[in-house]
Design a protein around this motif. Structure first.
Motif, PDB file in Angstrom:
ATOM      1  N   LEU A  80      54.958  35.204  49.763  1.00 15.76           N
ATOM      2  CA  LEU A  80      54.540  35.835  48.516  1.00 15.76           C
ATOM      3  C   LEU A  80      55.683  36.722  48.032  1.00 15.76           C
ATOM      4  N   LEU A  81      56.272  36.362  46.898  1.00 18.36           N
ATOM      5  CA  LEU A  81      57.475  37.039  46.418  1.00 18.36           C
ATOM      6  C   LEU A  81      57.192  38.076  45.343  1.00 18.36           C
ATOM      7  N   ALA A  82      56.168  37.849  44.543  1.00 18.09           N
ATOM      8  CA  ALA A  82      55.810  38.787  43.476  1.00 18.09           C
ATOM      9  C   ALA A  82      54.346  38.568  43.134  1.00 18.09           C
ATOM     10  N   THR A  83      53.645  39.631  42.789  1.00 18.98           N
ATOM     11  CA  THR A  83      52.214  39.535  42.486  1.00 18.98           C
ATOM     12  C   THR A  83      51.853  40.460  41.334  1.00 18.98           C
ATOM     13  N   ASN A  84      50.725  40.158  40.694  1.00 17.02           N
ATOM     14  CA  ASN A  84      50.111  41.179  39.853  1.00 17.02           C
ATOM     15  C   ASN A  84      49.192  42.026  40.732  1.00 17.02           C
ATOM     16  N   GLN A  85      48.615  43.055  40.151  1.00 20.20           N
ATOM     17  CA  GLN A  85      47.805  43.968  40.964  1.00 20.20           C
ATOM     18  C   GLN A  85      46.588  43.267  41.557  1.00 20.20           C
ATOM     19  N   LEU A  86      46.006  42.331  40.805  1.00 19.46           N
ATOM     20  CA  LEU A  86      44.815  41.648  41.291  1.00 19.46           C
ATOM     21  C   LEU A  86      45.148  40.728  42.472  1.00 19.46           C
ATOM     22  N   ALA A  87      46.305  40.082  42.440  1.00 16.22           N
ATOM     23  CA  ALA A  87      46.710  39.249  43.576  1.00 16.22           C
ATOM     24  C   ALA A  87      46.998  40.105  44.800  1.00 16.22           C
ATOM     25  N   ARG A  88      47.589  41.277  44.567  1.00 15.00           N
ATOM     26  CA  ARG A  88      47.848  42.187  45.697  1.00 15.00           C
ATOM     27  C   ARG A  88      46.533  42.606  46.350  1.00 15.00           C
ATOM     28  N   ALA A  89      45.513  42.844  45.543  1.00 12.02           N
ATOM     29  CA  ALA A  89      44.200  43.192  46.085  1.00 12.02           C
ATOM     30  C   ALA A  89      43.521  41.977  46.713  1.00 12.02           C
ATOM     31  N   LEU A 118      36.696  43.079  41.924  1.00 16.16           N
ATOM     32  CA  LEU A 118      37.949  43.197  42.673  1.00 16.16           C
ATOM     33  C   LEU A 118      38.967  44.022  41.891  1.00 16.16           C
ATOM     34  N   ALA A 119      39.022  43.804  40.581  1.00 10.58           N
ATOM     35  CA  ALA A 119      39.939  44.583  39.749  1.00 10.58           C
ATOM     36  C   ALA A 119      39.567  46.064  39.770  1.00 10.58           C
ATOM     37  N   SER A 120      38.268  46.354  39.733  1.00 12.88           N
ATOM     38  CA  SER A 120      37.826  47.752  39.791  1.00 12.88           C
ATOM     39  C   SER A 120      38.194  48.375  41.129  1.00 12.88           C
ATOM     40  N   TRP A 121      38.006  47.610  42.205  1.00 17.35           N
ATOM     41  CA  TRP A 121      38.366  48.117  43.529  1.00 17.35           C
ATOM     42  C   TRP A 121      39.873  48.344  43.628  1.00 17.35           C
ATOM     43  N   ALA A 122      40.654  47.393  43.085  1.00 18.19           N
ATOM     44  CA  ALA A 122      42.112  47.511  43.148  1.00 18.19           C
ATOM     45  C   ALA A 122      42.595  48.769  42.442  1.00 18.19           C
ATOM     46  N   ALA A 123      41.910  49.127  41.358  1.00 17.89           N
ATOM     47  CA  ALA A 123      42.329  50.300  40.591  1.00 17.89           C
ATOM     48  C   ALA A 123      42.167  51.586  41.386  1.00 17.89           C
ATOM     49  N   THR A 124      41.339  51.548  42.438  1.00 23.07           N
ATOM     50  CA  THR A 124      41.116  52.752  43.247  1.00 23.07           C
ATOM     51  C   THR A 124      42.008  52.797  44.482  1.00 23.07           C
TER      52      THR A 124
END
Length: 294
Positions: free
Chosen positions: A135-144, A276-282
């Motif tokens: 994994l070389l680069a991700t958006n925040q949702l992929a990181r979560a 998941l996006a809401s969780w990632a934001a925290t």
């Protein structure tokens, strides 16, 4: 990786998968090996038995494209298998010498505009990977989404290491066997396309040593194109997700793939991605600046 051995094992494994009935030949009653005989493949490819035997011993150097195509038809290779055979022939000829890496390449990092593109995708996980499944680069949702992978340093942000060496993968992939087959097929495809990749050699060696499941699958010599489909996941925070994916080859960076996961609109899985996006934001998952480079 030894080209002759790769060729030999690939051709023999493909021959073993074809029944006489599939090839339009009589089955007979005295077959000592599964699949077709060498003589039958030779006849289907319109070459001599001696010549085909030479190919199956691993000698593809100097073989014409017409013969390779004939062998591909005789063995009923799909598009991914045909491309793999052509890659093996290219390596045998040494015609990949100009693109052959002389040393380990410097770590690749996303340039800023690519990271902006990834971060602009907010409805689903989006990431860039190479043929080794790093994994070389991700958006925040992929990181979560891949939080389990990043949680263990030993995974080294590599999907294949996670698949075979991290117990959490059995939960994350409800269809673990299918996901394992796909992972190995991607690595096997990359080995044909880039046979001199030292990092890939090391990864395959590590997984072969530490995982019987990997070693068995690697020996099957299956390859595939992994461009579109649907997968099931179980995320530790939001539960079950069934997601469609599209993999796009990056013209500006050959060998890299941009993958985006999405859920069916209006489905519980779309709601799961919102959760998941809401969780990632925290969470402290790293800023875009930390996930990209100039």
């Amino acid at each position: 990786m030894d080209n002759r051995e790769e060729v030999r094992e690939f051709l023999t494994s493909r021959r073993a998968k074809i029944t006489p009935e599939q090839a339009g030949l009589p089955a007979g009653s005295r077959r000592r090996v599964p699949g077709l005989r060498r003589s039958e493949v030779a006849a289907l490819a319109d070459v001599s038995v001696e010549y085909y035997a030479k190919l199956e011993r691993g000698n593809l150097a100097g073989v014409s494209p017409a013969v390779l195509e004939a062998v591909a038809r005789a063995l009923r290779l799909d598009d991914a298998e045909r491309a793999h055979l052509l890659n093996l022939a290219q390596a045998a000829d040494g015609s990949d010498a100009l693109t052959r890496p002389r040393r380990r390449a410097a770590p690749w990092k996303a340039h800023r505009s690519l990271q902006w593109v990834l971060d602009a995708i907010t409805a689903g996980p989006a990431f860039v990977r190479n043929g080794r499944m790093d994994l070389l680069a991700t958006n925040q949702l992929a990181r979560a989404f891949y939080d389990d992978i990043y949680a263990t340093a030993g995974n080294q942000a590599n999907l294949a290491r996670f698949q075979f060496l991290d117990p959490a993968a059995r939960r994350f992939y409800p269809d673990w066997d299918q996901a394992a087959d796909v992972a190995v097929a991607i690595l096997r495809t990359e080995a044909g396309r880039n046979p001199h990749d030292k990092d890939l050699h090391d990864l395959v060696g590590e997984l072969s040593t530490r995982s019987d499941e990997f070693r068995t699958r690697w020996g099957a010599h299956n390859v595939r194109h992994h461009g579109t489909g649907t997968k099931r996941f179980h995320h530790h925070t939001v539960g079950d997700l069934t997601l469609a994916y599209e993999g796009l080859e990056m013209a500006a960076a050959p060998g890299l793939t941009l993958t985006v996961y999405t859920a069916e609109p209006g489905s519980p899985h779309e709601e799961g991605l919102r959760l998941l996006a809401s969780w990632a934001a925290t969470q402290n998952l790293g800023s875009p600046a930390e996930r990209s480079a100039d």
